[in-house]
Design a protein around this motif. Structure first.
Motif, mmCIF file in Angstrom:
data_model
loop_
_atom_site.group_PDB
_atom_site.id
_atom_site.type_symbol
_atom_site.label_atom_id
_atom_site.label_comp_id
_atom_site.label_asym_id
_atom_site.label_seq_id
_atom_site.Cartn_x
_atom_site.Cartn_y
_atom_site.Cartn_z
ATOM 1 N N LEU A 9 -14.306 -6.053 24.127
ATOM 2 C CA LEU A 9 -13.020 -6.113 25.264
ATOM 3 C C LEU A 9 -12.887 -7.596 25.310
ATOM 4 O O LEU A 9 -13.636 -8.167 25.641
ATOM 5 C CB LEU A 9 -13.549 -5.151 26.374
ATOM 6 N N PRO A 10 -11.546 -7.726 25.349
ATOM 7 C CA PRO A 10 -11.013 -9.181 25.541
ATOM 8 C C PRO A 10 -11.342 -9.588 26.932
ATOM 9 O O PRO A 10 -11.159 -8.679 27.803
ATOM 10 C CB PRO A 10 -9.484 -9.121 25.304
ATOM 11 N N GLN A 11 -12.094 -10.741 27.052
ATOM 12 C CA GLN A 11 -12.163 -11.402 28.369
ATOM 13 C C GLN A 11 -11.430 -11.135 29.383
ATOM 14 O O GLN A 11 -11.415 -10.960 30.585
ATOM 15 C CB GLN A 11 -12.760 -12.751 28.345
ATOM 16 N N GLY A 12 -9.948 -11.525 28.913
ATOM 17 C CA GLY A 12 -8.699 -11.499 29.840
ATOM 18 C C GLY A 12 -8.592 -10.099 30.414
ATOM 19 O O GLY A 12 -8.580 -10.011 31.760
ATOM 20 N N LEU A 13 -8.679 -8.960 29.865
ATOM 21 C CA LEU A 13 -8.721 -7.593 30.170
ATOM 22 C C LEU A 13 -9.781 -7.473 30.964
ATOM 23 O O LEU A 13 -9.588 -6.619 32.402
ATOM 24 C CB LEU A 13 -8.745 -6.709 29.004
ATOM 25 N N TYR A 14 -11.166 -7.922 30.646
ATOM 26 C CA TYR A 14 -12.124 -7.464 31.493
ATOM 27 C C TYR A 14 -12.130 -8.084 32.793
ATOM 28 O O TYR A 14 -12.293 -7.507 33.999
ATOM 29 C CB TYR A 14 -13.596 -7.846 30.959
ATOM 30 N N ASP A 15 -11.449 -9.435 32.979
ATOM 31 C CA ASP A 15 -11.678 -10.018 34.172
ATOM 32 C C ASP A 15 -10.428 -9.480 35.129
ATOM 33 O O ASP A 15 -10.441 -9.277 36.296
ATOM 34 C CB ASP A 15 -11.044 -11.652 33.875
ATOM 35 N N GLU A 16 -9.105 -9.067 34.466
ATOM 36 C CA GLU A 16 -8.231 -8.324 35.392
ATOM 37 C C GLU A 16 -8.710 -7.007 35.881
ATOM 38 O O GLU A 16 -8.470 -6.741 36.948
ATOM 39 C CB GLU A 16 -7.080 -8.262 34.409
ATOM 40 N N LEU A 17 -9.259 -6.261 35.011
ATOM 41 C CA LEU A 17 -9.937 -4.994 35.657
ATOM 42 C C LEU A 17 -11.206 -5.188 36.830
ATOM 43 O O LEU A 17 -10.926 -4.535 37.607
ATOM 44 C CB LEU A 17 -10.594 -4.206 34.314
ATOM 45 N N LYS A 18 -11.701 -6.074 36.565
ATOM 46 C CA LYS A 18 -12.681 -6.623 37.635
ATOM 47 C C LYS A 18 -11.966 -7.082 38.901
ATOM 48 O O LYS A 18 -12.508 -6.516 39.992
ATOM 49 C CB LYS A 18 -13.811 -7.526 37.080
ATOM 50 N N LEU A 19 -10.930 -7.841 38.369
ATOM 51 C CA LEU A 19 -10.279 -8.194 39.937
ATOM 52 C C LEU A 19 -9.691 -6.841 40.533
ATOM 53 O O LEU A 19 -9.729 -6.930 41.845
ATOM 54 C CB LEU A 19 -9.299 -9.195 39.363
ATOM 55 N N ARG A 20 -8.994 -6.090 39.782
ATOM 56 C CA ARG A 20 -8.119 -4.976 40.618
ATOM 57 C C ARG A 20 -9.420 -4.030 41.106
ATOM 58 O O ARG A 20 -9.187 -3.616 42.084
ATOM 59 C CB ARG A 20 -7.462 -4.078 39.384
ATOM 60 N N ALA A 21 -10.543 -3.990 40.281
ATOM 61 C CA ALA A 21 -11.555 -3.249 41.143
ATOM 62 C C ALA A 21 -12.107 -3.566 42.231
ATOM 63 O O ALA A 21 -12.025 -2.970 43.491
ATOM 64 C CB ALA A 21 -12.671 -2.979 39.962
ATOM 65 N N GLU A 22 -12.281 -4.859 42.295
ATOM 66 C CA GLU A 22 -12.522 -5.495 43.722
ATOM 67 C C GLU A 22 -11.397 -5.421 44.510
ATOM 68 O O GLU A 22 -11.673 -5.062 45.751
ATOM 69 C CB GLU A 22 -12.850 -7.121 43.583
ATOM 70 N N ARG A 23 -10.228 -5.428 44.509
ATOM 71 C CA ARG A 23 -9.346 -5.478 45.371
ATOM 72 C C ARG A 23 -9.076 -4.039 45.804
ATOM 73 O O ARG A 23 -8.484 -3.827 46.803
ATOM 74 C CB ARG A 23 -8.045 -5.861 44.549
ATOM 75 N N GLU A 24 -9.357 -3.251 44.958
ATOM 76 C CA GLU A 24 -9.207 -1.701 45.455
ATOM 77 C C GLU A 24 -10.433 -0.980 45.711
ATOM 78 O O GLU A 24 -10.531 0.065 46.045
ATOM 79 C CB GLU A 24 -8.899 -0.588 44.047
ATOM 80 N N HIS A 25 -11.452 -1.864 46.139
ATOM 81 C CA HIS A 25 -12.771 -1.541 46.318
ATOM 82 C C HIS A 25 -13.518 -0.290 45.733
ATOM 83 O O HIS A 25 -13.845 0.756 46.114
ATOM 84 C CB HIS A 25 -12.651 -1.141 48.171
ATOM 85 N N ARG A 26 -13.184 -0.616 44.208
ATOM 86 C CA ARG A 26 -13.722 0.395 43.446
ATOM 87 C C ARG A 26 -15.021 -0.287 42.279
ATOM 88 O O ARG A 26 -14.969 -1.321 42.472
ATOM 89 C CB ARG A 26 -12.634 1.006 42.426
ATOM 90 N N SER A 27 -15.569 0.435 41.694
ATOM 91 C CA SER A 27 -16.403 -0.010 40.758
ATOM 92 C C SER A 27 -15.492 -0.364 39.564
ATOM 93 O O SER A 27 -14.800 0.351 39.434
ATOM 94 C CB SER A 27 -17.758 1.015 40.544
ATOM 95 N N LEU A 28 -16.288 -1.102 38.573
ATOM 96 C CA LEU A 28 -15.621 -1.428 37.369
ATOM 97 C C LEU A 28 -15.353 -0.046 36.522
ATOM 98 O O LEU A 28 -14.118 0.205 36.088
ATOM 99 C CB LEU A 28 -16.361 -2.483 36.482
ATOM 100 N N ALA A 29 -16.426 0.925 36.623
ATOM 101 C CA ALA A 29 -16.238 2.090 35.878
ATOM 102 C C ALA A 29 -15.208 3.077 36.522
ATOM 103 O O ALA A 29 -14.487 3.693 35.691
ATOM 104 C CB ALA A 29 -17.531 2.886 35.827
ATOM 105 N N GLN A 30 -15.080 3.094 37.688
ATOM 106 C CA GLN A 30 -14.175 3.658 38.365
ATOM 107 C C GLN A 30 -12.796 3.102 38.188
ATOM 108 O O GLN A 30 -11.706 3.964 38.078
ATOM 109 C CB GLN A 30 -14.267 3.925 40.133
ATOM 110 N N GLN A 31 -12.435 2.016 38.291
ATOM 111 C CA GLN A 31 -11.360 1.362 38.340
ATOM 112 C C GLN A 31 -10.826 1.652 36.400
ATOM 113 O O GLN A 31 -9.620 1.929 36.376
ATOM 114 C CB GLN A 31 -11.369 -0.179 38.413
ATOM 115 N N ALA A 32 -11.566 1.723 35.622
ATOM 116 C CA ALA A 32 -11.253 1.777 34.273
ATOM 117 C C ALA A 32 -10.914 3.185 34.207
ATOM 118 O O ALA A 32 -10.156 3.495 33.126
ATOM 119 C CB ALA A 32 -12.634 1.606 33.292
ATOM 120 N N THR A 33 -11.660 4.149 34.838
ATOM 121 C CA THR A 33 -10.957 5.705 34.686
ATOM 122 C C THR A 33 -9.771 5.629 35.367
ATOM 123 O O THR A 33 -8.827 6.233 34.950
ATOM 124 C CB THR A 33 -12.352 6.483 35.590
#
Length: 99
Positions: A9-33
């Motif tokens: 997984l490209p680092q940029g995609l991971y970082d964006e997913l992680k940022l959104r997960a934090e902003r939405e108060h979700r885990s990384l797995a929940q945000q990916a779903t």
């Protein structure tokens, strides 16, 4: 429940997913779903692509696309504008005058 592993997984995609997960108060797995669900709603499956979308489906797709765009914009770093920065009108006037 099935599990999914994503390799390379490209680092940029991971970082964006992680940022959104934090902003939405979700885990990384929940945000990916959530991201996968949103994508599957936007992109019709092969079976669905043989029939035209209804007006309501087109509207929902447009709204979902706009929400995704706004989410990407919200995830961008904020820019501080200096107090002495020229107004848009002044910039346009200077560009016109320089011709």
């Amino acid at each position: 429940m099935p599990a999914l592993q994503i390799r390379d997984l490209p680092q940029g995609l991971y970082d964006e997913l992680k940022l959104r997960a934090e902003r939405e108060h979700r885990s990384l797995a929940q945000q990916a779903t959530v991201a996968i669900e949103q994508h599957l709603r936007l992109v019709p499956s092969v079976e669905q692509s043989t029939r035209p979308l209804t007006e309501e489906e087109e509207c929902q797709a447009r709204v979902a696309k706009r929400k995704a765009i706004f989410a990407r914009i919200d995830a961008m770093p904020k820019v501080e504008i200096p107090e002495d920065f020229p107004t848009p009108e002044k910039i346009i006037r200077e560009l016109r005058d320089s011709r």
